[in-house]
Scaffold this active site. Structure first.
Site, PDB file in Angstrom:
ATOM      1  CB  SER A  42      -0.963  -0.038   1.191  1.00 27.42           C
ATOM      2  OG  SER A  42      -2.005   0.888   1.035  1.00 27.42           O
ATOM      3  CG  ASP A 157      -4.576  -1.440   0.421  1.00 24.29           C
ATOM      4  OD1 ASP A 157      -3.621  -2.054   0.925  1.00 24.29           O
ATOM      5  OD2 ASP A 157      -4.767  -0.226   0.593  1.00 24.29           O
TER       6      ASP A 157
END
Length: 294
Positions: A42, A157
């Site tokens: 991320s 993510d």
């Protein structure tokens, strides 16, 4: 340090708290410590990827400090079809401004970005192909940004499945790992909302006045947080528990956990995040220097 030892830097997920990664890198670079391998998830994938691509810490820090509410809001325009609130085009522009059209295999530092395969739920490690697309996939917060198709995999993510990819850094050849965990404990999030009368008051059809009551313990006033607060707290609980489990399963040699309280960073003000990263890295410096044999 033995010639065979390779230092791996693991940069975890954490949204605006990922600004602390910049502070950690500043301290490492100042002390002549350049990682041989970088793995990021991320926001850690974005900072780590930009660094591996040679963007330079001054440039990366400038990008963080130039973030403000209007800039963040621009990245969140709704999209059609509605596979996510935002198409992520503005995010991609920001990423490309940092890393250009580089491929991961062309980077001077071996690098991996972690995403999550939405169909299998498993971590998906990207070690080749477009660096910008890999970062874009890794930061694709579920529901907020449209997922990304890469090599036949629909990706979201990486923090959903592996917020602290120590195992991936080792798979790239790292023998000593410095990991940076920027996730906060759920109880550090200050929940608030609309005061809620207890069941007796609802039965009687009356509501007591808004007199002051303790904020903790049995006497605290109950409330209903708004839906965004509930979803954010759910994500905080989930990611922190997954991160803790992964760090237990694959313990790093040095773990850096910046302290953000009482003034945590936000996308409109990352100064405290960068400073928290620097402070935590300085605190861990004796351990890091011992790790590299200095």
């Amino acid at each position: 340090m033995s010639e065979k030892e390779r230092i791996g830097l693991v940069l975890g997920s954490g949204g605006a708290r990922g600004s602390a990664h910049v502070g950690v890198l500043k301290v490492l670079e100042k002390n002549g410590i350049i990682p041989d391998v970088i793995a990021g998830t991320s926001m850690g994938a974005e900072v780590g990827g930009a660094y591996a691509a040679g963007a330079g810490l001054d440039r990366i820090e400038q990008e963080w400090r130039s973030t403000h509410f209007a800039k963040v809001f621009k990245t969140l325009f709704p999209t059609v079809p509605w596979a996510g609130w935002s198409s992520g085009r503005e995010v991609m522009r920001t990423i490309r401004s940092l890393v250009g059209d580089r491929t991961i295999e062309s980077l001077p530092i071996p690098y991996a970005a972690l995403a999550t395969d939405l169909e299998t739920g498993l971590p998906f490690s990207m070690t080749s192909g477009s660096l910008a697309e890999a970062i874009r996939a890794s930061v694709s917060v579920p529901g907020l940004f449209v997922p990304v198709w890469i090599d036949g995999h629909l990706l979201i993510d990486g923090g959903v499945s592996n917020p602290a990819p120590v195992d991936v850094a080792r798979s790239l050849g790292a023998t000593k790992i410095i990991a940076v965990d920027v996730l906060v404990e759920p109880d550090e999030i200050k929940l608030s909302g609309i005061p809620a009368p207890d069941h007796r008051e609802r039965i009687l059809g009356t509501v007591k006045g808004m007199e002051r009551v303790p904020l903790t313990g049995e006497g605290r006033r109950r409330f209903y947080p708004n839906v965004l607060s509930v979803l954010f707290q759910m994500s905080t609980v989930f990611q922190k528990r997954v991160s803790n489990l992964m760090l237990q399963l694959y313990p790093p040699d040095v773990l850096i956990q910046p302290e953000f309280s009482p003034d945590p960073p936000s996308y409109s003000d990352v100064k405290h995040g960068i400073e928290a990263g620097e402070e935590a890295a300085r605190h861990a410096l004796p351990e890091i220097l011992a790790l590299v044999g200095r």
